[in-house]
Design a protein around this motif. Structure first.
Motif, mmCIF file in Angstrom:
data_model
loop_
_atom_site.group_PDB
_atom_site.id
_atom_site.type_symbol
_atom_site.label_atom_id
_atom_site.label_comp_id
_atom_site.label_asym_id
_atom_site.label_seq_id
_atom_site.Cartn_x
_atom_site.Cartn_y
_atom_site.Cartn_z
ATOM 1 N N ALA A 41 0.832 -1.212 0.000
ATOM 2 C CA ALA A 41 0.000 0.000 0.000
ATOM 3 C C ALA A 41 0.864 1.259 0.000
ATOM 4 N N GLN A 42 1.931 1.261 0.801
ATOM 5 C CA GLN A 42 2.805 2.434 0.857
ATOM 6 C C GLN A 42 3.448 2.703 -0.497
ATOM 7 N N GLU A 76 6.861 12.064 2.878
ATOM 8 C CA GLU A 76 6.329 10.917 3.627
ATOM 9 C C GLU A 76 6.450 9.632 2.812
ATOM 10 N N ALA A 77 6.122 9.722 1.515
ATOM 11 C CA ALA A 77 6.189 8.542 0.649
ATOM 12 C C ALA A 77 7.632 8.064 0.491
ATOM 13 N N LEU A 78 8.569 9.003 0.419
ATOM 14 C CA LEU A 78 9.973 8.627 0.302
ATOM 15 C C LEU A 78 10.467 7.953 1.573
ATOM 16 N N ARG A 83 12.143 2.867 3.990
ATOM 17 C CA ARG A 83 11.966 1.861 5.041
ATOM 18 C C ARG A 83 11.671 0.492 4.423
ATOM 19 N N VAL A 84 10.840 0.463 3.375
ATOM 20 C CA VAL A 84 10.552 -0.791 2.680
ATOM 21 C C VAL A 84 11.850 -1.347 2.082
ATOM 22 N N ALA A 85 12.642 -0.481 1.471
ATOM 23 C CA ALA A 85 13.912 -0.926 0.890
ATOM 24 C C ALA A 85 14.836 -1.486 1.962
ATOM 25 N N ASP A 86 14.921 -0.817 3.102
ATOM 26 C CA ASP A 86 15.735 -1.321 4.215
ATOM 27 C C ASP A 86 15.253 -2.692 4.657
#
Length: 116
Positions: A41-42, A76-78, A83-86
């Motif tokens: 979703a993010q 915010e999206a970045l 965080r998803v990439a981490d």
């Protein structure tokens, strides 16, 4: 922290904005599945914001307030995407010593014309 420790970074913050982790044995449980859904979703929201940003930046009548609001949402999206990439990067297993070395991969990429 990495999967070697059995911890997964979650796509939301804990108290005081600190990182949240869930202990996992590699089997997708409820919290891991919820995290997967939230990451998706993010990333989708980020894509939608990029589309909106393109249209708004092309609009000469866009106000500074609209651009400021957009900049905050893009930030915010970045943060979410990083965080998803981490989280996903921490879950990539380490490469075995038997695999190709980095030099071999670079040589292979050069021979195909791909950037390294």
């Amino acid at each position: 922290m990495s999967t070697a420790s059995g911890l997964r970074l979650l796509p939301w913050s804990g108290p005081n904005g600190r990182r949240c982790y869930v202990a996992t044995d590699g089997t997708p449980g409820f919290v891991s599945r919820l995290a997967d859904s939230m990451e998706e979703a993010q990333l989708n929201i980020g894509e939608e914001l990029l589309d909106h940003a393109g249209r708004l930046l092309d609009d000469p009548k866009a106000s500074s307030g609209e651009l400021h609001f957009l900049a905050r949402r893009l930030r915010e999206a970045l943060v979410d995407a990083l965080r998803v990439a981490d989280s996903r990067g921490e879950r990539i297993p380490d490469r075995d010593d038997d695999d190709e070395s980095d030099d071999d991969l670079e040589d292979s990429a050069r021979s195909t014309g791909e950037p390294t």
